[in-house]
Write an enzyme that holds these catalytic residues in place. Structure first.
Site, mmCIF file in Angstrom:
data_model
loop_
_atom_site.group_PDB
_atom_site.id
_atom_site.type_symbol
_atom_site.label_atom_id
_atom_site.label_comp_id
_atom_site.label_asym_id
_atom_site.label_seq_id
_atom_site.Cartn_x
_atom_site.Cartn_y
_atom_site.Cartn_z
ATOM 1 C CD GLN A 86 60.578 2.264 74.100
ATOM 2 O OE1 GLN A 86 59.546 2.449 73.462
ATOM 3 N NE2 GLN A 86 61.749 2.646 73.650
ATOM 4 C CG HIS A 104 56.651 -0.871 76.985
ATOM 5 N ND1 HIS A 104 57.132 -0.583 75.733
ATOM 6 C CD2 HIS A 104 55.998 0.250 77.396
ATOM 7 C CE1 HIS A 104 56.791 0.664 75.404
ATOM 8 N NE2 HIS A 104 56.113 1.184 76.388
ATOM 9 C CB CYS A 112 47.472 -11.844 89.726
ATOM 10 S SG CYS A 112 45.891 -12.505 90.309
ATOM 11 C CB ALA A 215 73.014 -1.341 69.639
HETATM 12 P P1 OAD Z 1 60.988 -0.663 66.998
HETATM 13 O O1 OAD Z 1 60.979 -1.953 66.288
HETATM 14 O O2 OAD Z 1 59.871 0.270 66.757
HETATM 15 O O3 OAD Z 1 62.323 0.123 66.622
HETATM 16 C C1 OAD Z 1 63.580 -0.483 66.684
HETATM 17 C C2 OAD Z 1 64.653 0.543 66.337
HETATM 18 O O4 OAD Z 1 65.913 -0.081 66.492
HETATM 19 C C3 OAD Z 1 64.588 1.070 64.905
HETATM 20 O O5 OAD Z 1 64.707 2.492 64.916
HETATM 21 C C4 OAD Z 1 65.810 0.432 64.209
HETATM 22 O O6 OAD Z 1 66.402 1.276 63.267
HETATM 23 C C5 OAD Z 1 66.738 0.227 65.390
HETATM 24 N N1 OAD Z 1 67.674 -0.899 65.232
HETATM 25 C C6 OAD Z 1 67.480 -2.092 64.624
HETATM 26 N N2 OAD Z 1 68.558 -2.867 64.723
HETATM 27 C C7 OAD Z 1 69.480 -2.166 65.416
HETATM 28 C C8 OAD Z 1 70.828 -2.404 65.846
HETATM 29 N N3 OAD Z 1 71.437 -3.565 65.581
HETATM 30 N N4 OAD Z 1 71.464 -1.450 66.537
HETATM 31 C C9 OAD Z 1 70.852 -0.262 66.807
HETATM 32 N N5 OAD Z 1 69.608 0.039 66.425
HETATM 33 C C10 OAD Z 1 68.917 -0.896 65.745
HETATM 34 O O7 OAD Z 1 61.184 -0.985 68.560
HETATM 35 P P2 OAD Z 1 60.890 -0.045 69.811
HETATM 36 O O8 OAD Z 1 61.178 1.368 69.504
HETATM 37 O O9 OAD Z 1 61.550 -0.657 70.980
HETATM 38 O O10 OAD Z 1 55.686 -2.025 72.867
HETATM 39 O O11 OAD Z 1 59.331 -0.230 69.964
HETATM 40 C C11 OAD Z 1 58.678 0.415 71.014
HETATM 41 C C12 OAD Z 1 57.520 -0.403 71.484
HETATM 42 O O12 OAD Z 1 56.701 -0.755 70.393
HETATM 43 C C13 OAD Z 1 57.898 -1.752 72.069
HETATM 44 O O13 OAD Z 1 58.298 -1.682 73.426
HETATM 45 C C14 OAD Z 1 56.625 -2.523 71.926
HETATM 46 C C15 OAD Z 1 56.283 -2.128 70.513
HETATM 47 O O14 OAD Z 1 54.965 -2.196 70.180
HETATM 48 C C16 OAD Z 1 54.799 -2.843 73.439
HETATM 49 O O15 OAD Z 1 54.739 -4.021 73.165
HETATM 50 C C17 OAD Z 1 53.911 -2.147 74.421
#
Ligand code: OAD
Length: 236
Positions: A86, A104, A112, A215
């Site tokens: 994502q 994403h 464009c 991670a």
């Molecule tokens: P989030 O910010 O929602 O979630 C990040 C996750 O990573 C959380 O569950 C944290 O606990 C975990 N986390 C943080 N630090 C970490 C580490 N060092 N090791 C392992 N895990 C860790 O991000 P996404 O789930 O990627 O979309 O968000 C999904 C989508 O929401 C994104 O692609 C973006 C956003 O709006 C768009 O922009 C369309």
């Protein structure tokens, strides 16, 4: 085949803020302003500026792949890995992963709106820039999927989720669909499911097991175990 879905958490230790953690991106800016077509229509300059800043940071040299990105690349050298992210950063590619599906979109790409072409874009982007594919000026936007828009490669991704043996979700909160629903497709088709995250996500109940911690430690631990169990070192 192992299906790996990554989110912002895998890039956190590389220096990129996540979205929903404390102090994350969505506490710094409003989603409606920078991540919706309506926000872009209202104030394009602000949206260009937001992604310009992130594009510059990504290429600044301070942000580099971490051991989690490298471990997934190692795994793909010995096992069939279908890697979906994502994330709009290029850290999987820089970490050595051979094929990455950016559902994403990508920061280093411009879309464009006149001809639909996606062109590699590393500099700042603005309303006057011309599309490298069709030559038209004024139609380029950041190639990032915004809320209300359909993610890329969804059919291919859903098919892969149906046929995988193991579904692994790494560093994602499970808050955004359709990505968050992929685990259910895999599970319904008999795949094993594993979550690797700092803490149990809101989707944790859909996974057979979880590995919880940063991670950069947990992903190499898991990947190296898979490689050992399948008799490959991953070093070749
Ligand atoms: P989030 O910010 O929602 O979630 C990040 C996750 O990573 C959380 O569950 C944290 O606990 C975990 N986390 C943080 N630090 C970490 C580490 N060092 N090791 C392992 N895990 C860790 O991000 P996404 O789930 O990627 O979309 O968000 C999904 C989508 O929401 C994104 O692609 C973006 C956003 O709006 C768009 O922009 C369309």
């Amino acid at each position: 085949m192992i299906f790996v879905l990554t989110g912002a958490g895998i890039s956190r230790e590389s220096g990129i803020d996540t979205f929903r953690d404390k102090g994350g991106l969505w506490e710094q800016v409003r989603v409606e302003d920078v991540a919706t077509p309506e926000g872009f229509a209202r104030d394009p300059a602000r949206v260009y500026e937001f992604y310009d800043k992130r594009r510059r940071e990504l290429q600044s040299g301070a942000i580099r792949p971490n051991p989690a990105h490298a471990a997934l690349a190692r795994l793909a050298r010995s096992r069939e890995v279908f890697l979906v992210t994502q994330n709009v950063d290029d850290l999987h590619e820089r970490g050595g992963s051979p094929a990455v599906m950016h559902m994403h979109g990508e920061l280093l790409s411009a879309l464009c709106s006149k001809c639909g072409a996606r062109s590699r874009w590393t500099g700042d982007l603005g309303a006057k820039d011309a599309c490298p594919a069709c030559g038209a000026a004024g139609g380029l936007r950041p190639d990032v999927v915004w809320f209300g828009e359909t993610p890329y490669f969804m059919e291919e991704i859903a098919r892969a989720a149906e046929r995988c043996d193991l579904f692994v979700s790494i560093g994602t909160s499970g808050a955004v669909y359709p990505a968050a629903g992929l685990v259910k497709i895999a599970r319904a088709n008999g795949a094993g499911t594993l979550e690797i995250n700092l803490e149990p996500s809101q989707n944790a109940a859909f996974f057979d097991g979880g590995l919880y911690g940063p991670a950069s430690a947990k992903v190499p631990e898991w990947a190296d175990r898979v490689l050992r169990e399948s008799g490959a070192s991953g070093d070749q």
